[in-house]
Design a protein around this motif. Structure first.
Motif, short mmCIF file in Angstrom:
data_model
loop_
_atom_site.label_atom_id
_atom_site.label_comp_id
_atom_site.label_asym_id
_atom_site.label_seq_id
_atom_site.Cartn_x
_atom_site.Cartn_y
_atom_site.Cartn_z
N ALA A 168 -28.04 -10.52 6.94
CA ALA A 168 -27.42 -9.26 6.53
C ALA A 168 -26.76 -9.35 5.17
O ALA A 168 -25.79 -8.67 4.89
CB ALA A 168 -26.39 -8.83 7.56
N ARG A 212 -36.32 -4.91 7.56
CA ARG A 212 -36.48 -5.01 6.12
C ARG A 212 -35.93 -6.36 5.66
O ARG A 212 -34.94 -6.86 6.18
CB ARG A 212 -35.71 -3.90 5.38
CG ARG A 212 -36.15 -2.49 5.68
CD ARG A 212 -37.53 -2.17 5.11
NE ARG A 212 -37.88 -0.77 5.34
CZ ARG A 212 -38.42 -0.31 6.45
NH1 ARG A 212 -38.65 -1.13 7.45
NH2 ARG A 212 -38.71 0.97 6.57
N THR A 220 -32.87 -8.81 9.34
CA THR A 220 -32.19 -7.67 8.73
C THR A 220 -32.94 -6.39 9.03
O THR A 220 -34.17 -6.33 8.89
CB THR A 220 -32.12 -7.84 7.21
OG1 THR A 220 -31.52 -9.10 6.92
CG2 THR A 220 -31.30 -6.73 6.58
N CYS A 221 -32.21 -5.35 9.44
CA CYS A 221 -32.79 -4.04 9.70
C CYS A 221 -31.99 -2.99 8.93
O CYS A 221 -30.76 -3.01 8.93
CB CYS A 221 -32.78 -3.71 11.19
SG CYS A 221 -33.84 -4.79 12.18
N GLU A 222 -32.71 -2.09 8.28
CA GLU A 222 -32.09 -0.96 7.59
C GLU A 222 -32.14 0.25 8.51
O GLU A 222 -33.15 0.93 8.62
CB GLU A 222 -32.83 -0.65 6.29
CG GLU A 222 -32.60 -1.68 5.19
CD GLU A 222 -31.28 -1.47 4.47
OE1 GLU A 222 -30.59 -0.48 4.80
OE2 GLU A 222 -30.95 -2.29 3.60
N LYS A 250 -27.14 -1.64 7.04
CA LYS A 250 -27.76 -2.89 7.45
C LYS A 250 -27.19 -3.37 8.77
O LYS A 250 -25.97 -3.40 8.96
CB LYS A 250 -27.53 -3.96 6.39
CG LYS A 250 -28.41 -3.84 5.16
CD LYS A 250 -28.20 -5.03 4.24
CE LYS A 250 -29.11 -4.94 3.03
NZ LYS A 250 -28.93 -6.12 2.14
#
Length: 416
Positions: free
Chosen positions: A393, A159, A176-178, A2
């Protein structure tokens, strides 16, 4: 892994007023929910929702999703408060500081961040706009800006929820980014040692010295200017202090990112791991003269270590932490340890074999040797999954004064 991508919103004045009203309404509702939770002793999401959900929707005009996020944010705040209390960050149970922190309901600041999920916030990354819910209706086509790398990361890996944040007159969205991780390198050819210091922020075992005296001169200048403005204490001086209050922190963060990027790129290029000093508790262990204390406490060494660790994890570079004891007094050639080996801040001269080197480079070579030895003994990468962040996050950083403050009881609000 994350990561949090922050983009800047560019709302029109009418849109900014709607966003401000939304934050104020959400945080007023969260403060009321906090009072109910404290009085009833209910801190779990489901139980608290049964007590407060309908009134949060009706009294503050929040939608169903916004009301649920307000309640969940309150539960998260109390969870962080209990975790901090168990960790001893408010002192011993029964102490005055502990009672002040835990003996009253949490009160949310009017501009505290508010989470938005995909039902409340939709992205149009190609057009550079977002559609966002507010208490004054849905705003469509609110412009935002970010670097090309940020926009590409958002488009590919976004995400989960995003946090709306207002800071220093500007609006931001933390999303948030995966991001996929590279396969970890389980067989590094060697390790790149990194010695952290005050005069030279970071020195690698390859001899690269980063961010030295020029940066320290700027930091001394900033401290002197801040001291003068605080002593003057006029309205204009306070305005300037408020405007400049995060300048040094922004500069430190920028420098730390650049250092971490260089260290990780060099280790990845050469197939090596990274060895860092474990500086946990360094401020409590080290005794310095008064002029040196500000320099030690003003630089974010933990932040630099976190940046190196998560950037390394992203590209599969192993990271190990070593005991920093006596690395500055130990000869990297013969291993002889003596306080007299450190002739000055910059010069190292071994009293046994006569080896002479830059003191920080000698220390980084010792860090490298200890990291390699740890790896050979079976230690594995200790890089964390993600830098500790507050917000989208997963709320991994402790909730502190920028978002929640513990102050007067809110029983009067709860009864309204």
């Amino acid at each position: 892994m994350k990561l949090v991508v922050r983009v800047k919103l560019l709302p029109a004045p009418v849109e900014a007023e709607a966003l401000e009203a939304t934050l104020h309404a959400c945080n007023e509702a969260a403060t009321w929910v906090s009072g109910v939770a404290f009085e009833c002793g209910v801190y779990r999401n489901l139980g608290l929702r049964k007590l407060t959900y309908e009134q949060v929707k009706g009294q503050w005009g929040l939608g169903a999703q916004a009301a649920q996020h307000v309640i969940k944010k309150t539960c998260d705040a109390y969870a962080s408060l209990r975790a901090n209390a168990r960790a001893g960050r408010y002192g011993r149970p029964g102490s005055g500081r502990y009672r002040r922190a835990t003996g009253k309901p949490l009160v949310f600041r009017a501009a505290s961040g508010q989470p938005f999920d995909d039902r409340m916030l939709s992205w149009r990354i190609e057009q550079g706009t977002v559609s966002i819910w507010t208490v004054r209706g849905r705003l469509k086509g609110v412009a935002f800006t970010g670097s090309p790398d940020q926009l590409a990361t958002l488009a590919l890996h976004r995400r989960g929820e995003s946090d709306l944040v207002y800071r220093d007159g500007a609006w931001f969205l933390n999303s948030t980014c995966e991001v996929p991780e590279a396969e970890p390198n389980e067989d590094p050819v060697d390790f790149l040692g990194v010695d952290l210091g005050i005069v030279n922020i970071a020195t690698t075992s390859d001899g690269k010295v980063m961010a030295g005296r020029q940066l320290n001169r700027l930091r001394v200048r900033e401290r002197g200017l801040r001291r003068k403005l605080q002593a003057k204490n006029t309205p204009s001086a306070r305005r300037r202090l408020k405007k400049r209050r995060r300048k040094e922190a922004r500069r430190a963060k920028d420098v730390n990112h650049k250092i971490a990027k260089h260290v990780v790129a060099e280790a990845e290029r050469t197939g090596r791991g990274i060895a860092l000093e474990d500086l946990t508790g360094i401020r409590e262990r080290v005794r310095l003269r008064k002029p040196q204390r500000a320099a030690l406490h003003s630089w974010a060494f933990a932040q630099l270590g976190e940046f190196i660790a998560y950037k390394a994890r992203r590209v599969g570079v192993p990271v190990v932490y070593v005991d920093p004891a006596y690395t500055s007094r130990t000869c990297a050639e013969c291993g002889y340890v003596d306080k007299a080996n450190r002739v000055s801040q910059a010069r190292f001269a071994c009293r046994s074999c006569g080896f002479v080197d830059h003191a920080d480079r000698n220390g980084s070579r010792n860090v490298r040797a200890r990291g390699l030895e740890l790896w050979r003994r079976g230690a594995r990468s200790a890089a964390p999954a993600v830098p500790r962040q507050r917000g989208a996050a997963g709320r991994e950083r402790d909730i502190t004064a920028t978002d929640v403050v513990s102050c007067k009881p809110v029983a009067s609000v709860a009864g309204s």
